[in-house]
Write an enzyme that holds these catalytic residues in place. Structure first.
Site, PDB file in Angstrom:
ATOM      1  N   ASP A  58       0.870  -1.180   0.000  1.00 16.62           N
ATOM      2  CA  ASP A  58       0.000   0.000   0.000  1.00 16.62           C
ATOM      3  C   ASP A  58       0.908   1.233   0.000  1.00 16.62           C
ATOM      4  O   ASP A  58       1.591   1.515   0.988  1.00 16.62           O
ATOM      5  CB  ASP A  58      -0.868  -0.057   1.277  1.00 16.62           C
ATOM      6  CG  ASP A  58      -1.879   1.080   1.351  1.00 16.62           C
ATOM      7  OD1 ASP A  58      -1.665   2.115   0.687  1.00 16.62           O
ATOM      8  OD2 ASP A  58      -2.872   0.928   2.096  1.00 16.62           O
ATOM      9  N   HIS A  59       0.883   1.947  -1.121  1.00 16.30           N
ATOM     10  CA  HIS A  59       1.841   3.050  -1.273  1.00 16.30           C
ATOM     11  C   HIS A  59       1.513   4.238  -0.359  1.00 16.30           C
ATOM     12  O   HIS A  59       2.301   5.153  -0.220  1.00 16.30           O
ATOM     13  CB  HIS A  59       1.876   3.486  -2.745  1.00 16.30           C
ATOM     14  CG  HIS A  59       3.195   4.055  -3.167  1.00 16.30           C
ATOM     15  ND1 HIS A  59       4.243   4.240  -2.300  1.00 16.30           N
ATOM     16  CD2 HIS A  59       3.640   4.470  -4.375  1.00 16.30           C
ATOM     17  CE1 HIS A  59       5.267   4.764  -2.937  1.00 16.30           C
ATOM     18  NE2 HIS A  59       4.937   4.913  -4.203  1.00 16.30           N
ATOM     19  N   ARG A  60       0.334   4.225   0.270  1.00 13.62           N
ATOM     20  CA  ARG A  60       0.040   5.289   1.235  1.00 13.62           C
ATOM     21  C   ARG A  60       0.876   5.100   2.493  1.00 13.62           C
ATOM     22  O   ARG A  60       1.117   6.037   3.245  1.00 13.62           O
ATOM     23  CB  ARG A  60      -1.448   5.252   1.629  1.00 13.62           C
ATOM     24  CG  ARG A  60      -2.382   5.573   0.497  1.00 13.62           C
ATOM     25  CD  ARG A  60      -3.819   5.300   0.907  1.00 13.62           C
ATOM     26  NE  ARG A  60      -4.028   3.908   1.289  1.00 13.62           N
ATOM     27  CZ  ARG A  60      -5.183   3.402   1.692  1.00 13.62           C
ATOM     28  NH1 ARG A  60      -6.241   4.186   1.790  1.00 13.62           N
ATOM     29  NH2 ARG A  60      -5.303   2.134   1.997  1.00 13.62           N
ATOM     30  N   ILE A 112       3.694   2.574   2.610  1.00 10.77           N
ATOM     31  CA  ILE A 112       5.049   2.060   2.370  1.00 10.77           C
ATOM     32  C   ILE A 112       5.639   2.718   1.119  1.00 10.77           C
ATOM     33  O   ILE A 112       4.989   2.770   0.066  1.00 10.77           O
ATOM     34  CB  ILE A 112       4.992   0.522   2.202  1.00 10.77           C
ATOM     35  CG1 ILE A 112       4.570  -0.113   3.528  1.00 10.77           C
ATOM     36  CG2 ILE A 112       6.327  -0.032   1.729  1.00 10.77           C
ATOM     37  CD1 ILE A 112       4.078  -1.521   3.410  1.00 10.77           C
TER      38      ILE A 112
END
Ligand code: CAO
Length: 439
Positions: free
Chosen positions: A411-413, A415
């Site tokens: 989850d780029h939010r 990591i």
């Protein structure tokens, strides 16, 4: 005067040998009249069997997976009043009125029923901890009180009941409250952020050739809805890497031979479980979830790992507890047990809850890489493909090494790409030197 009474399955229409998919009571439970005791599933609908009277459960006579019909003994319940000992249509009026009516289940007397794609946690893949819906017009204060049927209805819609104001007796949340909550939430302005896509074309496939229509399984419907939500709401990136497992494989085969006589099969997945926990301990943000506000990261101090299991009815994710405290052999045994339970539809809901991180291994089948979908509210998932021998350049020469493909979706939010690359690099290091797992 207290009296122990048998509670049996009342009239369920023409249904016979209906599978029990959830038992909601255990010995010692205090039950109230109309409270759901268990859930049955026919090919068309699921049905809750309510308690016919208040009392204390003395014995439970059925378990998940049993097949029951009208008259089957469900439980012995101690009651002090003189209510009759089986549910009747009249007694269940209020449960019926509260539950979502399923057209397919019409004519089934005495039950609260709902369509067979309920979102109960008994089901599958990402059915844990629904994220909070958009902030509604009606906001609740404090703890919510609702019947199991209403809770299930709310789960189907992804509604967090603690945010719904109850208008029923003693502030109980009713079905109408849940419906109004959803309407209010949908009426909130989207700020241009909603998904605005073309409707899917409706095609008459029969125009082009012979067809057959096959309904999706209950698990497929549930996991499909959740996968869809996770895919469109979580910004996914997948980091691909490879681990040199040549030495690990030698050790695994040795171990496998030692334990074969005891019927224990040790696959690479047991090593993956241990190695992943090693990496989670190093990179705590991967062992975490965003809280409901989306503004805090909840770091978990336990290491429960979900494993995607392919079953004839669809994907299920049993969770292995406290993987950090278990050895390879115990994990291999547990893995075999939960996969067998999942495939036999004997996995209780509790065995699918509380996961921190998921591993999806297609290594036993094939492939070189894939993009697993994050099992929300987790923030990362590891896809494992089939290991193969590859020439690896080492010390001035190509040497044959067994390489295991890893695909980490995150989850780029939460990591960053650099953290993900560090995570898979570390994981690959651990797998290439299994001595580290013994540390
Ligand atoms: N590379 C090479 N061989 C592998 C391997 C890998 N990464 N992983 C497993 N194998 C081998 C095993 O050693 C075993 O070999 P033998 O039969 O010679 O002993 C064989 O493949 C079959 O393994 P398995 O699949 O029975 O066992 P497992 O522990 O690897 O996996 C389970 C168990 C339950 C995860 C698996 O059966 C399964 O259901 N996988 C599918 C999961 C899935 O559908 N994921 C996609 C979800 S979409 O995101």
């Amino acid at each position: 005067m207290a009296e122990i009474k048998p509670v049996t399955v009342p009239d369920i229409g023409d249904y016979q040998d209906v599978p029990v998919i959830e038992v909601m009571i255990k010995v010692g439970d205090q039950v109230k009249a109309e409270q759901s005791l268990l859930t049955l599933e026919t090919d068309k609908a699921t049905m809750d069997v309510p308690a016919p009277f208040d009392g204390v459960v003395k014995e439970v006579k059925i378990k998940t997976g049993d097949k029951i019909s009208q008259g089957s003994l469900i439980a012995l319940i101690e009651t002090s009043n003189a209510a009759p000992a089986s549910a009747t249509p009249a007694e269940n009026k209020s449960a019926k009125a509260q539950a979502a009516p399923a057209p397919q289940a019409a004519g089934v007397a005495g039950y609260s029923s709902r369509p067979a794609q309920d979102g109960s946690e008994t089901a599958a893949y990402p059915m844990r901890n629904e994220p909070a819906p958009p902030r509604p017009a009606v906001v609740a204060t404090g703890k919510s009180h609702a019947s199991p049927a209403i809770r299930r209805f709310a789960r189907e819609l992804g509604v967090d009941l603690t945010r719904v104001k109850g208008s029923g007796e003693k502030n109980r949340v009713t079905k109408t409250d849940v419906q109004l909550f959803v309407k209010a939430a949908l009426a909130q302005p989207q700020g241009g952020g909603g998904l605005q896509v073309l409707a899917m074309p409706v095609v008459n496939f029969a125009k082009f050739g012979a067809i057959e229509t096959k309904p999706l399984s209950r698990i497929q419907k549930i996991s499909g809805a959740n996968l869809h939500r996770n895919w469109v709401t979580i910004p996914h990136i997948t980091q691909h890497d490879e681990a040199d497992i040549t030495d690990m494989e030698v050790f695994r085969k040795q171990l496998g031979q030692e334990y074969a006589a005891q019927g224990i099969k040790i696959t690479p997945l047991a090593f993956m479980l241990k190695a992943v926990v090693e990496a989670l301990q190093q990179f705590q943000n991967f062992n975490a979830s965003l809280d409901a506000s989306g503004e805090n990261l909840v770091l978990k101090k336990y290491f429960h790992i979900g494993v995607a299991v392919d079953t004839p009815d669809g994907l299920m994710v049993p969770v292995l507890r406290d993987v950090n405290q278990k050895g390879l052999v115990q994990l291999a045994q547990e893995l075999a047990e939960v996969s067998a339970k999942a495939r036999d539809k004997k996995l209780p809901a509790t065995d699918m809850q509380g996961g921190c991180f998921t591993i999806s291994s297609l290594g036993g089948i094939g492939g070189t890489a894939f993009t697993p979908i994050i099992n929300a509210p987790e923030v990362a998932i590891l896809g494992v493909s089939r290991a193969s021998m590859k020439p690896v350049y080492k010390d001035g020469a190509f040497v044959p090494r067994l390489m295991l493909p890893l695909s980490l979706s995150y989850d780029h939010r939460v990591i960053d790409g650099a953290a993900a690359a560090r995570f898979t690099t570390y994981l690959a290091q651990v797998l290439s030197d299994v001595r580290r797992l013994a540390l």
